[in-house]
Design an enzyme around this catalytic site. Structure first.
Site, mmCIF file in Angstrom:
data_model
loop_
_atom_site.group_PDB
_atom_site.id
_atom_site.type_symbol
_atom_site.label_atom_id
_atom_site.label_comp_id
_atom_site.label_asym_id
_atom_site.label_seq_id
_atom_site.Cartn_x
_atom_site.Cartn_y
_atom_site.Cartn_z
ATOM 1 N N THR A 142 64.660 53.722 74.191
ATOM 2 C CA THR A 142 63.970 54.483 75.234
ATOM 3 C C THR A 142 64.019 53.804 76.600
ATOM 4 O OG1 THR A 142 61.890 53.449 74.545
ATOM 5 C CG2 THR A 142 62.402 55.624 73.629
ATOM 6 N N ASP A 143 64.380 52.530 76.641
ATOM 7 C CA ASP A 143 64.500 51.831 77.919
ATOM 8 C C ASP A 143 65.891 51.218 78.030
ATOM 9 O OD1 ASP A 143 63.755 50.915 80.404
ATOM 10 O OD2 ASP A 143 62.730 49.138 79.664
#
Length: 248
Positions: free
Chosen positions: A169-170
Site C-alpha cells: 500500500t506504500d
C-alpha cells in the site's frame, strides 16, 4: 515461534527458546544501556539499528508505529484494538514471515510487540532484520544510475509480489532497498509492509504501479534523483516479462 503475554503486553518472537530480557527488546533505552545501538534512520519516527549478531545471527532494526497525516497531531501512536492478529505489528510480522519463508527479498521478522492501552487502544513495535550494505533507492539514485538490467530486476520483484496477490500500500522509491554486493551487481529488497495485505483480482495492480511511478517523478524534483522514461520502460519490461512467465 514463541508467543508471550506480560501484563498488558503481547509478544511474538521468531524463535522457539526464551532469551534473557526479551520483553525489553522493543525498548531503545535497553539497547542503549547494552551499548548495542549502531545507527538510526529518521522517518515518521526513528528506526534504531542494533547489533544482535550474537543473539539472532543478524543485526536488527527496531521501529515504533506512529500515525501520519492529520491524526498525528491528536494521537501520535495509538490505534484501535480489533484483535491481536489485526494489530499493525503482528499483521506485518506474519506477512513478512510468509514472504521470507518463500525466499522473497524482505527483512526477516524477529519479533513484534503490542501494548494494550485501556480497553480499545494499543501501541506497537516491530523488530526486523537490518539489511547490511544497503541504502534506499532514492539515496542511491542521487549519485548513481541503475542499469537497464537493474530496472528490470526491480520490475520482476514487483511483479513477483503482485503474483502473490500482495498489495504494497506504500509502494514508493524509498521502500525499495539497494544492497551493494562484492561485485558491480546490486540486489533489491522491499521494505515497510505496514498495512499491506493480500487482495483478490488484478484491478489494483495498475494503480499500485502508478503510485510507484509518481514517487519517482516526485523525487526528481525534490531530491534530484537520476530517473527517466527509459528507466520506467525497463522496469515495466521486467514486470511484464515476469508476469508472462508466471502465467505460462
Amino acid at each position: 515461534m514463541l508467543e508471550l503475554k506480560q501484563q498488558n503486553c503481547f509478544f511474538i518472537f521468531n524463535y522457539n527458546h526464551q532469551l534473557e530480557n526479551q520483553q525489553q527488546f522493543f525498548t531503545p533505552h535497553f539497547w542503549q544501556a547494552e551499548n548495542r545501538i549502531i545507527g538510526s534512520a529518521k522517518g515518521r519516527g526513528t528506526t534504531w539499528f542494533i547489533e544482535t549478531l550474537d543473539l539472532f545471527g543478524i543485526n536488527c532494526a527496531l521501529r515504533h508505529y506512529y500515525r501520519g497525516g492529520f491524526w498525528k497531531k491528536l494521537n501520535k501512536d495509538r490505534y484501535q484494538f480489533n484483535g491481536l492478529t489485526k494489530t499493525r505489528s503482528f499483521a506485518e510480522f506474519y506477512l513478512l514471515d510468509e514472504l521470507y519463508r518463500q525466499n522473497f527479498p524482505v527483512p526477516k521478522p524477529i519479533g513484534a510487540k503490542v501494548e494494550k492501552c485501556g480497553f480499545n487502544y494499543y501501541r506497537a513495535d516491530i523488530l526486523t532484520e537490518k539489511i547490511e550494505d544497503a541504502q534506499d533507492l532514492t539515496a542511491f539514485l542521487q549519485h548513481q544510475k541503475i542499469s537497464s538490467q537493474g530496472w528490470q530486476q526491480i520490475g520482476n520483484l514487483i511483479s513477483r509480489l503482485h503474483q502473490l496477490q500482495i498489495c504494497h500500500t506504500d509502494l514508493n522509491a524509498h521502500n525499495i532497498l539497494v544492497q551493494h554486493g562484492g561485485t558491480s551487481a546490486e540486489n533489491y529488497w522491499l521494505l515497510d509492509f505496514d498495512k499491506c495485505s493480500k487482495k483478490n483480482g488484478n484491478h489494483w495492480k495498475h494503480k499500485n504501479l502508478q503510485r510507484l511511478h509518481r514517487s519517482f517523478q516526485k523525487e526528481i524534483c525534490r531530491l534530484g534523483i537520476q530517473f527517466c522514461s527509459t528507466d520506467w520502460f525497463h522496469l515495466m519490461l521486467g514486470y511484464e516479462n515476469y508476469t508472462a512467465s508466471y502465467s505460462d
